[in-house]
Scaffold this motif. Structure first.
Motif, PDB file in Angstrom:
ATOM      1  N   PRO A 137       0.786  -1.103  -0.132  1.00 41.41           N
ATOM      2  CA  PRO A 137      -0.168   0.118  -0.258  1.00 41.41           C
ATOM      3  C   PRO A 137       0.914   1.144   0.164  1.00 41.41           C
ATOM      4  O   PRO A 137       1.981   1.362   0.424  1.00 41.41           O
ATOM      5  CB  PRO A 137      -0.631  -0.222   1.178  1.00 41.41           C
ATOM      6  CG  PRO A 137       0.129  -0.905   2.119  1.00 41.41           C
ATOM      7  CD  PRO A 137       0.616  -1.885   1.121  1.00 41.41           C
ATOM      8  N   ILE A 138       0.005   2.209  -0.675  1.00 42.09           N
ATOM      9  CA  ILE A 138       1.000   3.524  -0.421  1.00 42.09           C
ATOM     10  C   ILE A 138       0.383   4.296   0.598  1.00 42.09           C
ATOM     11  O   ILE A 138      -0.889   4.397   1.010  1.00 42.09           O
ATOM     12  CB  ILE A 138       0.355   4.376  -1.686  1.00 42.09           C
ATOM     13  CG1 ILE A 138       1.066   3.801  -3.074  1.00 42.09           C
ATOM     14  CG2 ILE A 138       1.088   5.812  -1.679  1.00 42.09           C
ATOM     15  CD1 ILE A 138       0.618   4.449  -4.222  1.00 42.09           C
ATOM     16  N   LEU A 205      10.169   8.702  -0.481  1.00 45.18           N
ATOM     17  CA  LEU A 205      10.256   8.045  -1.504  1.00 45.18           C
ATOM     18  C   LEU A 205      11.315   7.188  -1.605  1.00 45.18           C
ATOM     19  O   LEU A 205      10.977   5.769  -2.036  1.00 45.18           O
ATOM     20  CB  LEU A 205      10.582   9.246  -2.749  1.00 45.18           C
ATOM     21  CG  LEU A 205       9.492   9.956  -3.084  1.00 45.18           C
ATOM     22  CD1 LEU A 205      10.012  11.221  -3.847  1.00 45.18           C
ATOM     23  CD2 LEU A 205       8.494   9.371  -4.066  1.00 45.18           C
ATOM     24  N   ALA A 206      12.536   7.351  -0.858  1.00 47.61           N
ATOM     25  CA  ALA A 206      13.467   6.350  -0.570  1.00 47.61           C
ATOM     26  C   ALA A 206      13.145   5.358  -0.019  1.00 47.61           C
ATOM     27  O   ALA A 206      13.559   4.248  -0.359  1.00 47.61           O
ATOM     28  CB  ALA A 206      14.641   7.212  -0.227  1.00 47.61           C
ATOM     29  N   GLY A 207      12.397   5.535   1.245  1.00 46.86           N
ATOM     30  CA  GLY A 207      11.899   4.664   2.406  1.00 46.86           C
ATOM     31  C   GLY A 207      10.810   3.534   1.467  1.00 46.86           C
ATOM     32  O   GLY A 207      10.719   2.502   1.891  1.00 46.86           O
ATOM     33  N   ASP A 208      10.299   3.884   0.275  1.00 45.37           N
ATOM     34  CA  ASP A 208       9.541   3.122  -0.191  1.00 45.37           C
ATOM     35  C   ASP A 208      10.039   2.466  -1.548  1.00 45.37           C
ATOM     36  O   ASP A 208       9.387   2.032  -2.285  1.00 45.37           O
ATOM     37  CB  ASP A 208       8.100   3.999  -0.729  1.00 45.37           C
ATOM     38  CG  ASP A 208       6.804   2.941  -0.652  1.00 45.37           C
ATOM     39  OD1 ASP A 208       6.664   2.338   0.212  1.00 45.37           O
ATOM     40  OD2 ASP A 208       5.960   3.268  -1.628  1.00 45.37           O
ATOM     41  N   THR A 231      23.542  10.667   1.762  1.00 51.41           N
ATOM     42  CA  THR A 231      24.276   9.385   1.751  1.00 51.41           C
ATOM     43  C   THR A 231      23.296   8.227   1.542  1.00 51.41           C
ATOM     44  O   THR A 231      23.860   6.878   1.591  1.00 51.41           O
ATOM     45  CB  THR A 231      25.091   9.200   3.227  1.00 51.41           C
ATOM     46  OG1 THR A 231      24.090   9.304   4.408  1.00 51.41           O
ATOM     47  CG2 THR A 231      26.088  10.498   3.418  1.00 51.41           C
ATOM     48  N   ALA A 232      21.953   8.553   1.574  1.00 56.20           N
ATOM     49  CA  ALA A 232      21.087   7.384   1.368  1.00 56.20           C
ATOM     50  C   ALA A 232      21.385   6.677  -0.046  1.00 56.20           C
ATOM     51  O   ALA A 232      21.470   7.633  -1.053  1.00 56.20           O
ATOM     52  CB  ALA A 232      19.610   7.896   1.544  1.00 56.20           C
ATOM     53  N   PRO A 233      21.376   5.350  -0.278  1.00 55.12           N
ATOM     54  CA  PRO A 233      21.316   4.922  -1.538  1.00 55.12           C
ATOM     55  C   PRO A 233      20.701   5.256  -2.741  1.00 55.12           C
ATOM     56  O   PRO A 233      20.903   5.131  -3.807  1.00 55.12           O
ATOM     57  CB  PRO A 233      21.537   3.300  -1.303  1.00 55.12           C
ATOM     58  CG  PRO A 233      20.862   3.172   0.100  1.00 55.12           C
ATOM     59  CD  PRO A 233      21.140   4.537   0.897  1.00 55.12           C
ATOM     60  N   LEU A 234      19.432   5.392  -2.274  1.00 57.78           N
ATOM     61  CA  LEU A 234      18.440   5.640  -3.465  1.00 57.78           C
ATOM     62  C   LEU A 234      17.995   7.087  -3.611  1.00 57.78           C
ATOM     63  O   LEU A 234      17.423   7.571  -4.527  1.00 57.78           O
ATOM     64  CB  LEU A 234      17.081   4.845  -3.145  1.00 57.78           C
ATOM     65  CG  LEU A 234      16.979   3.461  -2.913  1.00 57.78           C
ATOM     66  CD1 LEU A 234      15.568   3.182  -2.440  1.00 57.78           C
ATOM     67  CD2 LEU A 234      17.366   2.815  -3.987  1.00 57.78           C
ATOM     68  N   ILE A 235      19.085   8.271  -2.959  1.00 60.64           N
ATOM     69  CA  ILE A 235      18.786   9.550  -3.226  1.00 60.64           C
ATOM     70  C   ILE A 235      20.066  10.050  -3.655  1.00 60.64           C
ATOM     71  O   ILE A 235      21.051   9.947  -3.325  1.00 60.64           O
ATOM     72  CB  ILE A 235      18.338  10.246  -1.681  1.00 60.64           C
ATOM     73  CG1 ILE A 235      16.964   9.639  -0.978  1.00 60.64           C
ATOM     74  CG2 ILE A 235      18.358  11.562  -2.043  1.00 60.64           C
ATOM     75  CD1 ILE A 235      16.735  10.199   0.077  1.00 60.64           C
ATOM     76  N   ARG A 236      19.849  11.049  -4.635  1.00 59.30           N
ATOM     77  CA  ARG A 236      20.827  11.799  -5.228  1.00 59.30           C
ATOM     78  C   ARG A 236      20.294  13.486  -4.660  1.00 59.30           C
ATOM     79  O   ARG A 236      19.448  13.913  -5.320  1.00 59.30           O
ATOM     80  CB  ARG A 236      20.804  11.785  -6.685  1.00 59.30           C
ATOM     81  CG  ARG A 236      22.138  12.444  -7.334  1.00 59.30           C
ATOM     82  CD  ARG A 236      23.022  11.510  -7.373  1.00 59.30           C
ATOM     83  NE  ARG A 236      24.310  12.095  -8.324  1.00 59.30           N
ATOM     84  CZ  ARG A 236      25.150  11.434  -8.785  1.00 59.30           C
ATOM     85  NH1 ARG A 236      25.419   9.986  -8.143  1.00 59.30           N
ATOM     86  NH2 ARG A 236      26.297  11.740  -9.278  1.00 59.30           N
TER      87      ARG A 236
END
Length: 365
Positions: A137-138, A205-208, A231-236
């Motif tokens: 779910p969103i 967004l990154a958490g999902d 430093t989060a892997p899914l975030i630029r």
């Protein structure tokens, strides 16, 4: 009697028919039983429902499929928006709600922002493509985003921008440096409406599981959270170099002889721009009540202080706080800066990374 009931249901669903009838529709090579079909009848003749437009067929299909079902119907509808205008897509969602009522269930797939924005709490689920497919779910911040900007959750790469100015500038840079319309590649720019909310959206967004990109100000506050997100892997994460905000970075980057031209950009003021009012705003930030020219202010206060004052004055709503004005600011910076300037290389890196991400043969989400 069944045909009369079906005709009423179809009319209520927005299909304009006068009378519904069973008719023999000629078609070579079929048995007589297969020739029997529903048709809309009028004084001029009849038209098979199968010959209606794609959207009307979609509405008729859902209506007819559940018309004679009682108790707890289950509806499974693939791409519910097919062939429908946005307002009819929203009506279709309402139609399905009415058909399944409180005891039935509907399972729908969609790629439509209009449909997504119409869904209630807990109703929207997303199919994720990682090493293994999953569905969930969103929720939370993304559920709020779903109603404010649903296309963000249907894009291949959502880019979170702090405000409208950043959206306009990034849009210009993507088109100019990337050489293409970013939306055609699935890039969607989100106006977060503020610094803290931008960081919350990036985190959500990154958490999902979304790969995402962000452009935010280099404010004194929230530095710890920005550092963690960077430093989060899914975030630029990007910040315009040379100032605490985008306008300040531009004011500090451009040549001094271009400063007056910056104050003359229409921005949100359009044709009613009064440059003298902007000069007064700059002087006020220097602690002086005047409409002195920029050369005079530089002579009195020095180049560094004047650049800071111009940047701070430009953060007001009358300067660049809109998408179009942000594009103006991006074009101005692109025109007046050397291609190897740190400001432009920062955005060139953003554009390069974003285009490589969406052109990948195996999107992560």
């Amino acid at each position: 009697k069944v045909l009369e009931r079906l005709a009423i249901r179809l009319k209520d669903a927005g299909i304009d028919i006068k009378e519904l009838a069973l008719s023999l529709i000629p078609s070579g090579g079929q048995s007589p039983v297969q020739l029997l079909a529903l048709a809309a009848r009028s004084g001029d003749g009849q038209v098979p429902l199968a010959s209606f437009g794609r959207g009307s067929q979609q509405i008729a299909m859902v209506t007819l499929a559940t018309a004679e079902v009682h108790d707890a119907p289950i509806a499974v509808i693939d791409e519910i928006e097919s062939g429908l205008e946005p307002y009819r897509q929203r009506a279709m969602v309402a139609l399905v709600r009415g058909l399944v009522a409180s005891d039935g269930q509907a399972f729908m797939t969609t790629h439509s922002p209009a449909v997504l924005a119409r869904l209630g709490k807990g109703e929207a689920w997303v199919l994720r493509r990682h090493e293994e497919h999953s569905i969930g779910p969103i929720r939370g911040e993304l559920e709020r985003l779903m109603h404010l900007d649903p296309e963000a959750l249907l894009s291949r790469l959502p880019i979170v921008c702090e405000g409208a100015t950043e959206v306009g500038l990034v849009d210009f840079m993507l088109e100019t440096l990337g050489g293409a319309d970013p939306s055609a590649f699935g890039i969607h720019l989100i106006d977060a409406g503020g610094h803290d909310h931008a960081l919350e959206l990036l985190e959500a967004l990154a958490g999902d599981g979304y790969h995402t990109c962000g452009l935010v100000d280099n404010e004194r506050f929230s530095s710890g959270k920005r550092a963690a997100l960077a430093t989060a892997p899914l975030i630029r994460l990007y910040m315009a170099p040379g100032g605490r905000c985008l306008e300040c970075a531009v004011a500090n980057a451009i040549p001094l002889n271009a400063m007056e031209a910056l104050t003359e950009l229409p921005g949100t003021a359009g044709p009613f721009l009064k440059v003298v009012d902007r000069l007064q705003a700059i002087s006020t930030r220097l602690g002086k009540q005047s409409r002195a020219s920029l050369p005079d202010l530089v002579a009195s206060f020095g180049e560094g202080r004047v650049r800071d004052a111009v940047g701070e004055a430009a953060t007001t709503g009358e300067w660049f706080k809109s998408l179009d004005a942000g594009r103006q600011l991006g074009e101005f910076a692109h025109t007046n800066l050397e291609s190897n300037h740190e400001f432009l290389t920062t955005f060139r890196d953003l554009v390069t990374w974003a285009m490589e991400r969406v052109r990948s043969a195996h999107p992560e989400h």
